[in-house]
Structures are given as structure tokens and as C-alpha cells.
Enzyme design. Sequence first.
Site, PDB file in Angstrom:
ATOM      1  N   ASP A 583       0.765  -1.244   0.000  1.00  0.00           N
ATOM      2  CA  ASP A 583       0.000   0.000   0.000  1.00  0.00           C
ATOM      3  C   ASP A 583       0.800   1.300   0.000  1.00  0.00           C
ATOM      4  O   ASP A 583       0.786   2.058  -0.954  1.00  0.00           O
ATOM      5  CB  ASP A 583      -0.940   0.003   1.204  1.00  0.00           C
ATOM      6  CG  ASP A 583      -1.867  -1.200   1.219  1.00  0.00           C
ATOM      7  OD1 ASP A 583      -1.663  -2.117   0.420  1.00  0.00           O
ATOM      8  OD2 ASP A 583      -2.801  -1.220   2.029  1.00  0.00           O
ATOM      9  N   GLU A 780      -0.843  -9.267  12.140  1.00  0.00           N
ATOM     10  CA  GLU A 780      -0.698  -8.887  10.734  1.00  0.00           C
ATOM     11  C   GLU A 780       0.761  -8.599  10.380  1.00  0.00           C
ATOM     12  O   GLU A 780       1.228  -8.949   9.299  1.00  0.00           O
ATOM     13  CB  GLU A 780      -1.563  -7.650  10.464  1.00  0.00           C
ATOM     14  CG  GLU A 780      -1.559  -7.196   9.019  1.00  0.00           C
ATOM     15  CD  GLU A 780      -2.448  -5.979   8.799  1.00  0.00           C
ATOM     16  OE1 GLU A 780      -2.719  -5.653   7.627  1.00  0.00           O
ATOM     17  OE2 GLU A 780      -2.871  -5.345   9.799  1.00  0.00           O
TER      18      GLU A 780
END
Length: 823
Positions: A583, A780
Amino acid sequence: MALLSQLTALLSFLFLSLFALPSFGEAQNEGVLNAEIGRLNNQSLLWGPYRPNLYFGVRPRVPKSLTTGLMWAKVDNYVDVQNSFRYTCEQNEGMAGYGWDEYDTRKGGVQHVHDAGNKIDITTEFVKIPGGGHGGSWAARIKGEPREDAPSDLKTTVLFYLASEALGETIEVVNDGDDTGFSDDVAFIGSSVVLGDYKLVITKGRGEHPNSGHPISSTRDLDKTIVQSITLPEEHLWQAKQLLFQQLKAGVDEIIQEYGADNAPPPWQVYQLGNKPGIGNIHFVQKVFEGAFEFDILFSSGSASKETTSEDLTREIKSTTEAFNERFTDVFAPQAPFNKDKYGKFGRSMLSNLAGGIGYFYGKHVVDRSYAPEYDEENEGFWEETAEARARRQEQLEGPYELFSSIPSRPFFPRGFLWDEGFHLLPIVDWDIDLTLEIVKSWYNLMDEDGWIAREQILGEEARSKVPPEFQVQYPHYANPPTLYLVLEQFTERLQKTNGSQVAGKKEHLSQDTVLGSAHADNPELGIEYLRNLYPLLRRQFLWFKKTQFGDIKGYDREAYSTKEGYRWRGRSVQHILTSGLDDYPRPQPPHPGELHVDLISWIGMMARALAKIADFVGLPGDVQEYNHVLDGITHNLVDLHWSESAGCFCDATIDEFEEHSLVCHKGYISLFPFLMGLLQPDDPKLGKTLDLLGNEEELFSPHGIRSLSQKSEFYGTDENYWRSPVWININYLAIVQLRNYVLQPGPYSHKAKDLYVKLRKNIVETVYQSWEETGFAWEQYNPETGKGQRTQHFTGWTSLVVKIMAMDDLSWWTGSHARDEL
């Protein structure tokens, strides 16, 4: 709509029953063999806890069918009760960890939910019981055990609901209670085009029940099971928690009106449904306990030879647990230095939660097919134009579609992500190849006629309820890393190693227990047929990538070996390239239509290599030549367009103010991609420099894994800091795999690769394990300075790759004189 629903259900039924054969002994050809495997797959994979967004919810892998869910709450005081109801997995509910300790998608398993906020540990044991023509039967045991800090009289309300999503199909309570509830088991019957006739029993179970001296006790008997049957529009059924609250509020209002606020009963009687059993398309079943409790949910298919009992459940739980632990030892036994019991428990949990995160999703998604010219991103300042085009809000609902997929995280990302899924399947393919291929096929069934698959699968209102509106729209020019090719390449390589003589020995005793899981590998004709059927979709997707994500080489007079092999992610903004999966990783500034992205050309190089292997396997030599030509162009252009000799690494490219090709080097994961995709030769000096960068502790190498960005970068740890310092397990996994590959190939860098392999493997496993041990969760990403897990908790998607890393050889035997084929 009624006709459409009936047709959908009928087609699902035909699909499930099409391949029913008397016995495998009658199989005479490849097509019949494949049909029988298909039938057995459908049977063994039909039912499951395929609602991973819930702590526990069972449904079949077909649309518009029976769906179930579990809720519970602490009801010993009025202050906490509103926020104590558990249903959907959430990040901030006071959990001390939860998930499957052992789970096999074909058999079942055991899950523990450590609900510290409600001071109770919930155990859900789920098993499948084969038999009949509709996926067999299943059963679940729900247990509650107060935690050490709980009061001795802890009061818990537990609700289980069952609902029929199919239009016109209802469920009926068949045994008798009285006005205050059911003293014994509660039984429901239903009938479905897809499932046939069925019966579901919720047993009385074991446990004490609270009471009070309040007059309401005469009408609300907590010793009994309450059933409330309702008929609602199908589109509201997924909102079960809100529906429950509506029904509870109605009851609370009646109590207040009758007794007044000052004379209200205790909360465990106020928050109790009225007993209103009957016919409906959703039924809430409520029990209230004091202290520990246990009860069973027994689903029996009408096509099975006998009804499921609690004794069956007890037997199958024991059998399933034993089989899982034995098989895990065979497939994923942790290797030194991780061959201690604690790592075995950790590994079983990681694999089980990955598999337990597999879900079935059905519904429409939001797509912008306006094909606005701005979306070509051809002009300077294109990101402003694309923002204006998106703001015109030309999206529409498309579908419905269905998807069988694992998910990254049950509380935060309970839906399918295209680039995550390939990583998810890398451990699953070792455990169950046939399951993996079912999931891959499900993803490719989503492909449109151009070759596009939406990168996020937000199917239906329930899925959209977890996603901010600005992230719901999918765009047919947006790509995502094609990680499913990693899985198919591995499958193809395994097929190549399969001895065809195994087939004859398998054919005479094909059974669900002995064959499913590896049938497509053990029977090469099945694997080849699967690849032959999938290949046109793979090729279509590959050509879509080349058409939509091309980079401009000729327009800027770039000098390169190939004028075609350069690529650029669409969907770029100043701060992000969400489509790349990385991202906020730093990219050239400002964005430019002449950019070329080194990670994307590397992904496409991997696709070409995998497709060449698959095309060769299915007998398409012309296509093999085409893919090898593409791969040749990419390996040369990686150097011509992306290698910086001064920086000693691969870099993104852009066009500078003089309209010249220019490299922009942000050392980090991007720089490693040609290595991560295995595109560098063992004797390439650029491999040596890439390994130097990877192993440099002042830049990428940390005690907790490879950092996403160099510590020396001005962008290290800045802004969102999503991919600007943290350690990500998927990228580290790719690095560990390639380090091992380069160790086992003769070359000048094999000793360096081995040293990095041993260190990195140890660092990654210890980082994930220590955080799991401390918090009860996989995460994560991991902090490169402290090793602490961060961002999304219960991220049992690609973080579960650690189970494969632990199972890898430590290479302690390697001295540098061994050839690759000596393994």
C-alpha cells in the site's frame, strides 16, 4: 425473484448430485474417475464453520440455504450486559486469544475462545459424520467454563440460531414444550431443494440454572430452554444480533410496563426471550446457565441411515483429534531447532486457524464498469483525474457470485483477498491438495470475460457491513499480485514428480477417507485434466495483465532488450499503490504515467514461468515458447530498466524532468522482488548484491525478520508506516524459500544464502511464536525493533506460513558439496 431463487437452488442441487455413482469399481475411464472425485469432494466439503466472521457459525457451501450462529453474554449485572454479547469476531472484546487448536476442513476440530471480558472460556467442538446424499450430518458441542477470576455464580446466557435463507423454505419446531419453555431437547425439522429433509436437535445439556425470588419466575423459567420462532424477509437474516436485540427490547418493555423500573427482575431474567416456538425462517434458542455448562447441536441429514446422537459426537471428536495430531506430525513436523513440544502446539494452532478461516461467501459486489478514459492513467496528474472519475459514483451492484476462500483475519478482514489467497494456500496445499484446487477453482469462477478478478471479494450486505464505503468499489482495471500461480506452480512440480504407476493401485479402493486430499496428485490424469480445464482462464488472466498493466517503453525511447516487457500498477495515488499489495511503500514522486514498477514485472515473470510449466504439461508447445519468450524479455529488462549499479539493487523507474528514464531507489521489499520470484541465476553478481542488502543489519535485516524498508531511508517508519518498516511474514517466507533454493544450486553465493537462511528462519519463527505465546494471537505484522505483533490481531492468514517455515530442513547437513537432487 421467487423463480430465480428456485432455479438457483435447483442448479445447486443438480451440481451436488450430478456425480453420484454406485461404486468406484465401475469406473472405466478418466472422466468417471474425475466425476467420482468431484462427488466425494462435494460431500466431504459441503458443511463447515464457513462463517469465519462469527466465533462459531455453520452453513453448507451452497447459496440460499440453512445457516446457523452462536452468541453468548454475561448477564449478572445491568452495567456490562449491553456490551457483553459475543457474536461476530471483533478486535476489542477483551479476548485472551481464540481460535481452532486443531481443525481439518474435511473432518472438524476443536476451538477455544478465551473470553476474559465475560470471564468465561467457550469451547466449540465440531465434527462431520459422513453418510447419505447431501453432505452427510454434523454435530457440535458447546461448552462453557468460568475463568479463574470469575465469580462462583457467574451467569451466562447462550443463544444458538438457525435460519433458512431460501425463499419459501421454513423450519419447524416439532416437539412440545409449555408456555415457559422446553424441559428436554428441542428438535427442528426442515426441507430444502439442496439439502433434502433434515433434522436439528439441541440437547438439554448439563449445567446449573440461576433463579430469583421475583414473581416473573413463574413465567420465565430459567431451568428450561427457550425457543422463539420468527418469519422475516431473507435480506434481514444476516443481522441476527440486531434481530435478537429487537426481540429482547420488546420483552424488556413488557417487563417494565408490568413491574416498573424499580421492581425489575435481575438481568438474567430480563434479558430472556419469550417462549414462542413454531414455524419460521429463523429460530432463536436460548439457555441461561450459572457456572459451567455443556450442550450439543445435532444435525441429521434425512438421507443418512440414522440420526446423529451425542454418543456419535463424542466418538467423532476423539477420532478427529487423534487423526489431526497424527497427520500434522506427518506433514508439518517442526524441524530443528523447533522440534520441541511447544512449537508443535503452536504449529497445530497456526495451521488450524488458517483452515478454520475458510468460508463460503455469496452475494453481489460493487463494481465501477464505466471504463472512464481517466482510468487509463495516461496523463501527468492522472491521480487527480482518476479521483474525479471515482467521485462520479458510476458503480453498480453485480452478481450474485459465490466464493470458497480462506480469509486474512476473522475480526478485521473476514472476506477474500486475491493476493492473500495464494499465500494462504501454500500451507493448505501441503495438507490437502484437493481442497486447495477447489478453492483455486472457486476464485477463477469469478473471472469476467476480459480476465479480471476483483482484488477484494466483498460479496453481499454482511460482507459490506465490515468495509468503509470508500473501499467497497472494485475497478476492472485494478490488478493484484497473482499469488495463485505460486500454488499452481508448486502443484505442477509435484505432479511432475508423481510416479504414474501409483494410479493402478489406487483405483480399486477409492474412498473418501483414503484418497481425498491428494487425489489430484496421486492420480496424474486427474491433475492434468484439472490444469487443462483451468488453463484457458489462467491464460486469459495473464493476457489481461499484459494488456491493462503495461508500461511505456517505446514512448520514452527507453533502451531495453524488449520493447514490450515493462509494467506499471494502475490505481496509483500520491501516497499509495493499494493494487500492489504494498500500500504505502515509497514510490517515485510525483506519480508519472511513465513509471515502471519492479515488483510488477517480477510477478509477471513468475506468471510466465508457471504458465510455461503448465502449458508444457497440458501439451501446448506453442504457448510454452510464447511464455519463455516473455520470461526471457523480463529477465533482461529487469537489468536494463530496473538495476542500479550505483545503489546495488533493483529499483522502480520513472521519467525525470528532462523526459529521461530515471531510477528511484527505495531499498526494501521492492528491491528484493527479482530474487523473491526466483528470477536471478545462481551465479549472477546481482544476486550477490541482493543478498548483501537483505543481510545488512543497518538496512533490512533485523533480529525479527527482514524489514519492509531500509532503516537508512528517509521514509522509514513515517506516515502510516504500514509497509515502511514492519516485518511481514509473507515476504519473509518468500525470502526463506529462495535462500534455500539458492543454497541447493551450485553457485558462488550458496554459503552466504545458507547463513542468511538459518538466521532468518530462526528469527521469523521465534518472533511469531513469542508474540503468540504472550498475546494468544498471530498478528498482521511485527515490529522490527521489538518483535511485538501489531496492527490486526488474529491475523491467521499468511502469518500462518510460519508452519511451513518450521517444517523446513535446517540444512545442518549441507557442506557446499551437495547437489540439489541429493535431498
